[in-house]
Every structure is written in structure tokens, then in C-alpha cells.
Write a protein that holds these residues in place. Structure first.
Motif, PDB file in Angstrom:
ATOM      1  N   VAL A  29       0.864  -1.190   0.000  1.00 17.05           N
ATOM      2  CA  VAL A  29       0.000   0.000   0.000  1.00 17.05           C
ATOM      3  C   VAL A  29       0.895   1.233   0.000  1.00 17.05           C
ATOM      4  O   VAL A  29       1.915   1.265   0.717  1.00 17.05           O
ATOM      5  N   ARG A  30       0.501   2.216  -0.807  1.00 14.62           N
ATOM      6  CA  ARG A  30       1.275   3.460  -0.893  1.00 14.62           C
ATOM      7  C   ARG A  30       0.378   4.633  -0.519  1.00 14.62           C
ATOM      8  O   ARG A  30      -0.781   4.716  -0.945  1.00 14.62           O
ATOM      9  N   VAL A  31       0.909   5.572   0.244  1.00 16.89           N
ATOM     10  CA  VAL A  31       0.171   6.755   0.671  1.00 16.89           C
ATOM     11  C   VAL A  31       1.133   7.926   0.703  1.00 16.89           C
ATOM     12  O   VAL A  31       2.332   7.757   0.955  1.00 16.89           O
ATOM     13  N   ALA A 105      -0.390  10.386   7.512  1.00 13.04           N
ATOM     14  CA  ALA A 105       0.756   9.480   7.332  1.00 13.04           C
ATOM     15  C   ALA A 105       2.074  10.246   7.370  1.00 13.04           C
ATOM     16  O   ALA A 105       2.180  11.380   6.885  1.00 13.04           O
ATOM     17  N   ARG A 106       3.082   9.594   7.929  1.00  6.43           N
ATOM     18  CA  ARG A 106       4.411  10.168   8.047  1.00  6.43           C
ATOM     19  C   ARG A 106       5.417   9.243   7.391  1.00  6.43           C
ATOM     20  O   ARG A 106       5.187   8.040   7.259  1.00  6.43           O
ATOM     21  N   ASN A 128       2.389 -14.385   9.954  1.00 11.99           N
ATOM     22  CA  ASN A 128       3.669 -13.953   9.394  1.00 11.99           C
ATOM     23  C   ASN A 128       3.864 -14.373   7.946  1.00 11.99           C
ATOM     24  O   ASN A 128       4.840 -13.985   7.314  1.00 11.99           O
ATOM     25  N   LYS A 129       2.988 -15.160   7.421  1.00  8.68           N
ATOM     26  CA  LYS A 129       3.106 -15.568   6.026  1.00  8.68           C
ATOM     27  C   LYS A 129       2.557 -14.522   5.064  1.00  8.68           C
ATOM     28  O   LYS A 129       2.855 -14.550   3.885  1.00  8.68           O
ATOM     29  N   LYS A 130       1.775 -13.605   5.610  1.00  5.40           N
ATOM     30  CA  LYS A 130       1.174 -12.561   4.765  1.00  5.40           C
ATOM     31  C   LYS A 130       1.253 -11.239   5.537  1.00  5.40           C
ATOM     32  O   LYS A 130       0.523 -11.053   6.511  1.00  5.40           O
ATOM     33  N   MET A 131       2.156 -10.379   5.116  1.00  2.00           N
ATOM     34  CA  MET A 131       2.371  -9.110   5.805  1.00  2.00           C
ATOM     35  C   MET A 131       2.052  -7.935   4.870  1.00  2.00           C
ATOM     36  O   MET A 131       2.021  -8.073   3.657  1.00  2.00           O
ATOM     37  N   LEU A 132       1.859  -6.798   5.496  1.00  2.00           N
ATOM     38  CA  LEU A 132       1.519  -5.565   4.775  1.00  2.00           C
ATOM     39  C   LEU A 132       2.758  -4.703   4.659  1.00  2.00           C
ATOM     40  O   LEU A 132       3.438  -4.428   5.655  1.00  2.00           O
ATOM     41  N   ASN A 133       3.046  -4.245   3.449  1.00  2.00           N
ATOM     42  CA  ASN A 133       4.176  -3.338   3.202  1.00  2.00           C
ATOM     43  C   ASN A 133       3.623  -1.940   2.897  1.00  2.00           C
ATOM     44  O   ASN A 133       2.938  -1.727   1.890  1.00  2.00           O
ATOM     45  N   LEU A 134       3.916  -0.978   3.747  1.00  2.00           N
ATOM     46  CA  LEU A 134       3.409   0.392   3.628  1.00  2.00           C
ATOM     47  C   LEU A 134       4.534   1.312   3.181  1.00  2.00           C
ATOM     48  O   LEU A 134       5.617   1.315   3.773  1.00  2.00           O
ATOM     49  N   GLN A 135       4.254   2.131   2.130  1.00  2.93           N
ATOM     50  CA  GLN A 135       5.221   3.108   1.626  1.00  2.93           C
ATOM     51  C   GLN A 135       4.603   4.500   1.716  1.00  2.93           C
ATOM     52  O   GLN A 135       3.526   4.752   1.165  1.00  2.93           O
ATOM     53  N   VAL A 136       5.278   5.402   2.408  1.00  4.23           N
ATOM     54  CA  VAL A 136       4.836   6.789   2.547  1.00  4.23           C
ATOM     55  C   VAL A 136       5.748   7.652   1.684  1.00  4.23           C
ATOM     56  O   VAL A 136       6.959   7.727   1.921  1.00  4.23           O
ATOM     57  N   THR A 137       5.179   8.296   0.676  1.00  2.18           N
ATOM     58  CA  THR A 137       5.940   9.104  -0.276  1.00  2.18           C
ATOM     59  C   THR A 137       5.675  10.593  -0.049  1.00  2.18           C
ATOM     60  O   THR A 137       4.820  10.979   0.756  1.00  2.18           O
ATOM     61  N   ALA A 138       6.399  11.438  -0.793  1.00  2.00           N
ATOM     62  CA  ALA A 138       6.231  12.888  -0.676  1.00  2.00           C
ATOM     63  C   ALA A 138       4.850  13.305  -1.191  1.00  2.00           C
ATOM     64  O   ALA A 138       4.248  12.651  -2.045  1.00  2.00           O
TER      65      ALA A 138
END
Length: 453
Positions: A29-31, A105-106, A128-138
Motif C-alpha cells: 500500500v502506498r500513501v 501518514a508520516r 507472518n506468512k502474509k504481511m503488509l508493506n506500507l510506503q509513505v511518499t512525498a
């Protein structure tokens, strides 16, 4: 914070996927910074007869530098990270809902997130087999300006500025409206997400900018739009050209223009309006349902004559109102104009000036002729007819003996015959009175001008 070494003991060997445990969530997920994001999630676990007698707890952990930090849970007894408190929200787990909401988001929120469920002593498991990857951009998201209704000149309206991705509970947003036409409005209005103003015709095709700044940040995002304001016709004008050369523009009604006979005339009607008005031409003042003589802005008159004299009216018809402008064309005869003088004048002023010039020239020559010295006038000799004045040599020989030249001979040899002309002005002619029969009659004349040819 839970130390990394203690997690395997707390999770009781849940590093391995066990039957009955399933997690459904996005992998990535990207925010953008300062905005909000909602991550849908659902889970399941094995059922046990003893489960209804225990409480269900759910948790989300954030992995930072090989350490796991609790960011949200529904168990008030467990502490969470200070900077994530009130920003991370967890759904009600009773419906097997593990959705995660993040406000404001920070960049420090970027990383991997794991979900854990606990219920009594039978269910203690980390997915732990399915995790969420979060990306916070400018922050690059631009605001959106909503126009509630079409803009019309003179009618108040509202414009709303919003930033997609922003949500309640995040950092407050500061709005700024930038535009010359709204500088005179209340400053509080210019710093609100809702702008109320009354557009004018001159506001059409001008820019309007909404700037958004997140409190506590120097990053600003903005969007600029161009206003489309509808307005009725204004600045109606009629252009008059002769042989494709523009001579003048009529700006007011009841203008009169004399046109030289036979001249080709082109009338062009122009109006400023949005959307463009429907332009047409009429003879005289147009009635409500009158048929135009031309449904285009241009009216061609190939040859000016008596049939083309009169009033011509241009009408600009628009949904927001109509406007008319008239022009009177009069015929200027060619005999009344001087060679090389262009017959373009307003209200007949040029024609009067032209006639006055002609009369002045005629009067000048008459006065000059009358002031010639008397010595230049021919003398009436004996035997000449005073009315005729002078005569050629040949005509003298045809006169009677008493009026002939004493010599009665032809002019000397080699002498050129001379022609003379006279300008006569008979003021009156009266019959001869009986008592004056013996007197010599003398005809009345004003002047005899002798000229040589």
C-alpha cells in the motif's frame, strides 16, 4: 515495545502457518505524506468450544530495524507507540475485521506490518506468512476545485477546494485562494475551503488557484483552473469598410454615414459575449419575429444606391440578453464630391464643408474679376454696337455703311485677327418710351470682360 527475542515465546511457535488461520490483506500500500489511507483486511482462525467464554484481541505490529513495535490494538492493557497513538485505527474484530486506517501518514510509518490475534489460551497466532508493506511518499497530490453550478456574471456562487486523501482527524489543512478578482473579499473567506464570490464578465478566462498547506509542514500543493463565466453581449460595434479597407467603427446608436454613389460597402458586426452571441442584420428596427436580411456578422452592399439608403440594425442575441446597434446610410451623389476626396463623413459635416469650399472659390474669382482696372476694359468706338461690344474684322464689313470702318478695308496684311469675348449681365429690359424716341438708346450691362484667345 516488545523485544524481538520475546516474540517467538509469546507467539508460541506461530512462525509456521497453521491450518485454519487465514489473513486477507493487500501486500503493498502506498500513501502520500500527510494524507490518510484505509487498508481493508479480514481474518479467520480455528474454532473451539471454549472460545465463546474468552475475549478476542487483535494487534498490528510495525517492524523497524528488526524490532516490532505495537502501533494499534483493542486491548487497553498493552502500550502502543507514542507517535502512532490516535493515528492508527483498528476495526471491530468481532466480525473478523482487521482493517487498518492510518491518518496523517508520516515517512516514519513506512515499513512492514504484521497482524496478530489472541483469544483465550487456544488462539495466539501471528500471521507472518502474509504481511503488509506500507510506503509513505512525498506529497504530490493536487487539490480539486469543485464548481457547484455554471458561472454567470452577476450571480453569486460557491467554489469548494478539497485535497484527495485528506480525512478528519489528520493534521489541519490551510487553504488559500489566489486571484486578482477575489483580493477584495474577506480574508477569512480566502483561507477557507469554500469560496463565495460573484463573478463578472471580465473574470472570464482568468485563472484561480487553490493552495493547500498541511499544518506543521512547509510542503504546499496547489491547483489552478481557468474560469468559464457566461455573460450577455457587451461592447457591440459596427465596422464599415470600403473595398476591404476599414474606414471606421460605429460605437453608438443613431449614427449616420454618407456613402458615395456606386461605392461597395461592407458592414461587420462584432460583440463580446460568452458563449458567442448570434449576430444578424435587419432593415430598420427588428421586430420580435422579424426575418433578418443576413444571418451572419457581415452584410455586403455591392453598390450604393437609393435602394441601399436607410437604417441597418445589427442584433446580438444571447441566452442572458440581447443588444442592438443601428447605422443610417445616406447617398452622396458623385456630382457633389471633388475628385480625389473620399466621401467619408459623419452627420453630413464633410459634405457641408465641401460645398462651402466650392462657393468660396467661386466667390473669390468673381470678386477678382470685378476688381480689374478700368483701363483694361475695351473702348466703344463709333460705329460699334455697344451690346456686341467687339466684333471680328469680317463682321465689321457686313455692317451698314454708317457703321463700317472709315476705310472699309480689310485688316492690314500680316496682322493676326483677334477674338474677344464678353461677360454680360442684363439686369432688366424695358420698352422704349415714346418721348425718348429721338434719344439714343443705351442697353444696360454690368461689365464687359475682354479676354484674348
Amino acid at each position: 515495545m516488545v523485544p524481538l527475542l520475546l516474540l517467538p515465546l509469546l507467539w508460541g511457535g506461530s512462525l509456521q502457518q497453521q491450518p485454519g488461520y487465514e489473513l486477507r490483506v493487500q501486500r503493498s500500500v502506498r500513501v502520500q505524506e500527510g494524507l490518510c489511507v484505509h487498508v481493508p483486511c479480514s481474518f479467520s482462525y480455528p474454532w473451539s468450544p471454549w472460545l465463546p467464554y474468552s475475549t478476542l484481541y487483535t494487534h498490528w505490529y510495525h517492524r523497524v530495524d528488526s524490532e516490532y513495535h505495537l502501533v494499534v490494538r483493542n486491548n487497553a492493557d498493552e502500550p502502543v507507540k507514542t507517535d502512532s497513538r490516535s493515528r492508527f485505527l483498528l476495526a471491530d474484530p468481532r466480525n473478523n475485521d482487521c482493517s487498518l486506517s492510518i491518518r496523517d501518514a508520516r515517512t516514519s510509518d513506512s515499513g512492514t506490518y504484521q497482524f496478530r490475534v489472541e483469544r483465550g489460551n487456544d488462539v495466539k497466532y501471528t500471521y507472518n506468512k502474509k504481511m503488509l508493506n506500507l510506503q509513505v511518499t512525498a506529497l504530490t497530490e493536487k487539490p480539486i476545485i469543485h464548481i457547484l453550478e455554471p458561472l454567470e456574471a452577476g450571480r453569486p456562487t460557491q467554489l469548494i477546494c478539497s485535497l484527495p486523501g485528506a480525512c478528519e482527524g489528520g493534521s489541519p489543512l490551510t487553504f488559500s485562494w489566489i486571484r486578482a478578482a477575489v483580493d477584495s473579499l474577506n480574508p477569512q473567506t480566502l483561507h477557507s475551503s469554500v469560496l463565495t464570490f460573484t463573478p463578472k464578465a471580465q473574470d472570464h478566462d482568468t485563472s484561480l488557484t487553490c493552495q493547500v498547506t498541511r499544518q506543521g509542514s512547509s510542503v504546499t500543493t496547489e491547483r489552478t483552473i481557468w474560469l468559464n463565466v457566461s455573460y450577455a453581449p457587451r461592447n457591440l460595434t459596427i465596422g464599415v469598410s470600403f473595398r476591404n479597407v476599414t474606414a471606421l467603427k460605429i460605437l453608438q446608436n443613431t449614427s449616420s454615414l454618407p456613402i458615395l454613389e456606386g461605392e461597395a460597402v461592407r458592414l461587420l458586426c462584432e460583440a463580446d459575449s460568452n458563449p458567442p452571441a448570434e449576430l444578424s442584420w435587419f432593415r430598420g428596427s427588428p421586430a420580435l419575429n422579424a426575418t433578418p436580411i443576413s444571418s451572419t456578422p457581415t452584410l455586403q452592399l455591392p453598390r450604393m444606391g437609393t435602394a441601399e439608403e436607410g437604417e441597418f440594425t445589427c442584433r446580438a442575441r444571447h441566452l442572458l440578453g440581447s443588444q442592438t446597434l443601428s447605422l443610417n446610410l445616406s447617398l452622396l451623389w458623385k456630382s457633389m464630391s471633388l475628385v480625389g476626396v473620399v466621401p467619408v463623413a459623419f452627420g453630413g459635416a464633410g459634405v457641408m464643408a465641401l460645398l462651402s469650399l466650392c462657393l468660396c472659390l467661386l466667390f473669390f474669382y468673381i470678386v477678382r474679376a470685378r476688381r480689374k482696372p478700368v483701363a483694361e476694359r475695351p473702348q466703344v468706338r463709333d460705329g460699334e454696337d455697344p451690346v456686341v461690344g467687339t466684333a471680328t474684322w469680317g463682321s465689321k464689313q457686313k455692317l451698314g455703311a454708317d457703321q463700317a470702318s472709315p476705310s472699309g478695308a480689310a485688316p492690314p496684311s500680316g496682322q493676326q485677327q483677334e477674338l474677344h469675348y464678353a461677360n454680360l449681365n442684363f439686369n432688366e429690359m424695358r420698352p422704349r418710351e415714346p418721348q425718348d424716341q429721338e434719344a439714343t438708346s443705351s442697353p444696360v450691362y454690368s461689365e464687359i470682360k475682354k479676354t484674348s484667345k
